[in-house]
Each structure stands twice: as C-alpha cells, then as structure tokens.
Design a protein around this motif. Structure first.
Motif, mmCIF file in Angstrom:
data_model
loop_
_atom_site.group_PDB
_atom_site.id
_atom_site.type_symbol
_atom_site.label_atom_id
_atom_site.label_comp_id
_atom_site.label_asym_id
_atom_site.label_seq_id
_atom_site.Cartn_x
_atom_site.Cartn_y
_atom_site.Cartn_z
ATOM 1 N N GLU A 108 33.953 46.388 31.833
ATOM 2 C CA GLU A 108 32.672 46.430 32.542
ATOM 3 C C GLU A 108 31.568 47.005 31.659
ATOM 4 O O GLU A 108 30.440 46.517 31.663
ATOM 5 N N MET A 110 33.564 35.453 30.911
ATOM 6 C CA MET A 110 32.800 35.257 32.121
ATOM 7 C C MET A 110 32.904 33.810 32.573
ATOM 8 O O MET A 110 33.087 32.917 31.765
ATOM 9 N N LYS A 129 30.575 44.345 29.224
ATOM 10 C CA LYS A 129 29.766 43.319 29.883
ATOM 11 C C LYS A 129 28.318 43.802 30.051
ATOM 12 O O LYS A 129 27.382 43.059 29.768
ATOM 13 N N GLN A 152 26.643 43.790 26.613
ATOM 14 C CA GLN A 152 26.258 42.440 26.190
ATOM 15 C C GLN A 152 25.020 41.945 26.931
ATOM 16 O O GLN A 152 24.225 41.186 26.390
ATOM 17 N N VAL A 161 26.550 39.326 36.149
ATOM 18 C CA VAL A 161 26.595 40.584 35.407
ATOM 19 C C VAL A 161 26.813 41.774 36.346
ATOM 20 O O VAL A 161 27.645 42.634 36.086
#
Length: 120
Positions: free
Chosen positions: A54, A1, A57, A60, A16
């Motif tokens: 995705e 990121m 992400k 997380q 995000v």
C-alpha cells in the motif's frame, strides 16, 4: 493494479485510494513523518506485506514520499507529498460525514447464539 475500464478520474482515484488501508495511511501521515514501525503500530491488523504494498502504491501515485537514510540499521521514513496534503480536506470531510450520519443509523440487530436457538 487492475486495468482501468473507463479512464474516468473517479475510477483512477478509487484505484489508488480504494480499499481498507490507503486512506487510513494518509490519515495517519497527516501529522507528519512516520517510520514503518509507527505505521504498523497505528494499524496493528495490517500485515507487513500489505503495508509495504500500500505504501508503494501511494508512493507511485505521488501521494507519499519515502526517504531512506544510510546506516545500520536502515532507517526509512514516510511523509505526505504536497499532493498528498491536498487530500486532507477530503479525508477530513469523510470523517465528518460519518460522524454526522452515524447517530442517525440504527444499531445493527444481531442475534446471540441463545436467541437463535430459541427461535429454531
């Protein structure tokens, strides 16, 4: 990121949820647990790699939960976490806003190739 510039909460959320797929994945998971193949069917234009990235992400960020079941073939399911469920009013509000304002937007005027050639 990418690194955050301002540490503003909006910037963090957009890091995000920004982009084409994250909000759609949340929307498709609102009805319950789905397998990877179900999410691919819901989003047929997303590549395997991008869908994986995705989902990781979102996992997380604590929005999506990934459950792996033993056995062959390996079975993996995705579901919204309690924090992910709290995003649903926002996702629904975006959809409601679009529907309310979609009728007011003028239809895009695009020229066909024949029209463009006639003007030239």
């Amino acid at each position: 990121m990418k690194d955050l510039v301002s540490r503003c909460p909006i910037e963090e959320v957009m890091q995000v949820l920004g982009g084409r797929w994250p909000t759609l994945l949340i929307y498709y998971l609102k009805d319950g647990t789905k397998r990877f193949s179900d999410l691919r069917r819901d989003n047929p234009t997303v590549s395997h790699r991008i869908l994986t990235l995705e989902l990781r992400k979102l996992e997380q960020a604590g929005i999506v939960e990934r459950t792996v079941f033993d056995g062959y073939p390996l079975r993996v399911e995705y579901d919204l976490t309690p924090a992910g469920h709290t995003l649903m009013p926002l996702v629904d509000a975006l959809g409601d806003w679009w529907e309310a304002h979609d009728a007011a937007r003028p239809v895009a005027q695009t020229k066909t190739a024949t029209e463009a050639a006639a003007v030239s």
